[in-house]
Design a protein around this motif. Structure first.
Motif, PDB file in Angstrom:
ATOM      1  N   TYR A 228       6.339   0.989   1.482  1.00  0.00           N
ATOM      2  CA  TYR A 228       6.963   2.173   0.847  1.00  0.00           C
ATOM      3  C   TYR A 228       8.617   2.051   0.818  1.00  0.00           C
TER       4      TYR A 228
ATOM      5  N   SER B  70      -1.093   4.435  -5.493  1.00  0.00           N
ATOM      6  CA  SER B  70      -1.850   3.812  -4.481  1.00  0.00           C
ATOM      7  C   SER B  70      -3.144   4.451  -4.228  1.00  0.00           C
TER       8      SER B  70
ATOM      9  N   GLU C  89       6.458   1.686  -7.296  1.00  0.00           N
ATOM     10  CA  GLU C  89       5.070   2.092  -6.971  1.00  0.00           C
ATOM     11  C   GLU C  89       4.446   2.560  -8.273  1.00  0.00           C
TER      12      GLU C  89
ATOM     13  N   ILE D  37      -2.047  -0.749  -2.823  1.00  0.00           N
ATOM     14  CA  ILE D  37      -0.717  -0.347  -3.602  1.00  0.00           C
ATOM     15  C   ILE D  37      -0.579  -0.978  -4.906  1.00  0.00           C
TER      16      ILE D  37
ATOM     17  N   ARG E  87       9.698   4.455  -5.429  1.00  0.00           N
ATOM     18  CA  ARG E  87       8.805   5.698  -5.784  1.00  0.00           C
ATOM     19  C   ARG E  87       9.413   6.952  -6.328  1.00  0.00           C
TER      20      ARG E  87
END
Length: 168
Positions: free
Chosen positions: A30, A73, A70, A94, A35
């Motif tokens: 991550y 997930s 991302e 992911i 994100r």
């Protein structure tokens, strides 16, 4: 007229093993991804871009050090634990990508949309944590596009750096 065609696609899967705990590996993955708290809002900003340059700037501002964002997930381990507690494990899928990269490949190979964005699978195992990834270049090889393959190879390299960094 309905026409059905089948293409055999040979996928190369890379699995990186780590002795690090699952939570540390996930956090490291991550850390390399862009994100955003509201992915829908990000997509709305992309859609509002007036031209390709503004679109690319908006995407670039959202990417992490890997050049990826991302998208989603999925906690597959939670479902496994619920359905089969005796064989439960932590398992996270992911889905990450970069729409500029995807569109660059799809311009010459529309089928690349089946492989980008990419999936990174993080699995807790008895011997540690593994990260698995299917190389996009291998998936699009049957389409024989030098242009898309070069972009896919660069994408594969970026994902593999992310996985190696997360595992180290």
């Amino acid at each position: 007229m309905l026409e059905i065609a089948e293409t055999t696609v040979s996928i190369t899967r890379v699995t990186v093993s780590s002795g690090r705990p699952f939570d540390e590996v996930v956090a490291a993955v991550y850390a390399g991804l862009g994100r955003v708290p509201d992915f829908g809002e990000l997509v709305a900003r992309w859609s509002a871009a007036r031209d390709a340059a503004e679109f690319e700037t908006t995407v670039g501002a959202a990417t992490g050090s890997s050049g990826l964002i991302e998208f989603l997930s999925l906690d597959l381990g939670a479902v496994l634990t619920m359905r089969d507690p005796a064989r439960s494990r932590r398992l996270l899928r992911i889905i990450a990508g970069n729409p500029v990269t995807m569109s660059s490949m799809a311009a010459s190979v529309p089928d690349v949309g089946s492989y980008a964005p990419v999936t990174i699978l993080v699995a807790e195992r008895a011997e540690g944590t593994t990260l698995s990834y299917d190389r996009v270049a291998s998936a699009i090889a049957p389409y024989a596009s030098d242009e898309a393959t070069a972009i896919a190879e660069a994408l594969d390299a970026a994902v593999l750096v992310l996985l190696h960094n997360a595992a180290a």
